[in-house]
Scaffold this motif. Structure first.
Motif, PDB file in Angstrom:
ATOM      1  N   VAL A 128      -3.039   4.444   5.935  1.00 27.62           N
ATOM      2  CA  VAL A 128      -2.014   3.424   5.703  1.00 27.62           C
ATOM      3  C   VAL A 128      -0.907   3.900   4.768  1.00 27.62           C
ATOM      4  N   ARG A 186      -8.518   3.904   8.865  1.00 31.82           N
ATOM      5  CA  ARG A 186      -7.094   3.918   9.202  1.00 31.82           C
ATOM      6  C   ARG A 186      -6.254   4.421   8.041  1.00 31.82           C
ATOM      7  N   HIS A 230      -6.185   5.800   2.788  1.00 36.18           N
ATOM      8  CA  HIS A 230      -6.832   5.018   3.825  1.00 36.18           C
ATOM      9  C   HIS A 230      -6.977   3.552   3.434  1.00 36.18           C
ATOM     10  N   ASP A 231      -7.119   2.726   4.444  1.00 33.31           N
ATOM     11  CA  ASP A 231      -7.462   1.333   4.245  1.00 33.31           C
ATOM     12  C   ASP A 231      -8.879   1.259   3.675  1.00 33.31           C
ATOM     13  N   ARG A 271     -11.262  -9.105  -3.699  1.00 33.76           N
ATOM     14  CA  ARG A 271     -10.773  -7.746  -3.517  1.00 33.76           C
ATOM     15  C   ARG A 271     -10.330  -7.169  -4.855  1.00 33.76           C
ATOM     16  N   SER A 295     -11.565   0.540   6.469  1.00 33.09           N
ATOM     17  CA  SER A 295     -11.601   1.285   7.726  1.00 33.09           C
ATOM     18  C   SER A 295     -11.161   2.723   7.476  1.00 33.09           C
ATOM     19  N   ASP A 308      -8.636   5.760  -0.862  1.00 29.56           N
ATOM     20  CA  ASP A 308      -8.157   4.544  -0.218  1.00 29.56           C
ATOM     21  C   ASP A 308      -7.065   3.929  -1.095  1.00 29.56           C
ATOM     22  N   THR A 309      -6.584   2.770  -0.725  1.00 27.50           N
ATOM     23  CA  THR A 309      -5.464   2.178  -1.456  1.00 27.50           C
ATOM     24  C   THR A 309      -5.845   1.840  -2.898  1.00 27.50           C
TER      25      THR A 309
END
Length: 237
Positions: free
Chosen positions: A222, A220, A214-215, A38, A218, A170-171
């Motif tokens: 966050v 989602r 977002h994640d 990651r 996904s 995203d994050t």
């Protein structure tokens, strides 16, 4: 210039260009979108490799190379759009926002696939963190003025991509922006005569928009990020 006086005077440090180049090549090969870990773990691993003065120089080179190649890519895209449509687009490095406001739907976000192979959420994010963490030492190994300009350039491209270029927040994207803002503030704080904030940054600082984060895997939500508020907090201190 203070940094040049340091290099020529008693504060001079011994640098190894060969080690710097080997570091850059190793980071290009081992990390990025193709790596099977990651992005947060990649950032941690890359930052650990960019240790010492040679690592700091390599980190600064990553930031500057990304900024230079992103600018060249946007110039190439603008030229291609003019060739196909006759529409002229102005590409100004100090403020990319007008370009993205006018033609964002027609542009490709340049940070995603640069010739150097450095990924914005891996090698670049790590390099930005290293530069910020060692900002007081920058003027011993390089000129901090063009470097902070490049940091602001990449920040401009990051936020403009969110707003006009359909780049998903995203994050990993939010972490990059957060590091860019923090590092810019750390470099400015370490400079005797810091430059004025660029137009794109001043424009965002006048805003107070909170954006969903977002994640990465996904849709989602966050978390959230407010670039303008963060910039005011860290760049006006």
């Amino acid at each position: 210039m203070r940094w040049l006086q340091r290099l020529l005077g008693s504060g001079r440090v011994e640098l190894d260009p060969g080690r710097q180049q080997a570091l850059l090549q190793d980071l290009q090969y081992r990390y990025g979108a193709h790596a099977r870990i990651r992005f947060p773990e990649q950032v941690e691993a890359v930052a650990a490799m960019l240790n010492g003065d040679d690592g700091l120089v390599a980190a600064a080179r990553i930031v500057s190379q990304v900024a230079d190649e992103a600018h060249a890519d946007l110039q190439s895209q603008a030229h291609e759009i003019h060739r196909r449509t006759g529409r002229r687009l102005l590409v100004h490095r100090r403020n990319y926002r007008p370009l993205w406001m006018e033609a964002g739907q027609a542009l490709r976000w340049p940070l995603a696939a640069l010739p150097c192979g450095f990924h914005p959420y891996a090698q670049l994010a790590a390099a930005v963190a290293v530069v910020g963490g060692q900002a007081p030492r920058l003027d011993r190994v390089t000129d901090p003025n063009p470097l902070v300009t490049h940091v602001f350039e990449v920040l401009d491209l990051t936020t403009a991509g969110w707003e006009y270029g359909r780049v998903r927040i995203d994050t990993d994207a939010a972490a990059l922006a957060d590091r860019l803002i923090s590092t810019a503030g750390q470099i400015l704080a370490a400079m005797d005569d810091p430059p004025r904030l660029p137009p794109a940054v001043r424009a965002l600082m006048r805003r107070n928009n909170t954006l969903d984060v977002h994640d990465p895997a996904s849709s989602r939500v966050v978390g959230a990020i407010n670039p303008g508020a963060t910039m005011r907090e860290r760049l006006l201190a």
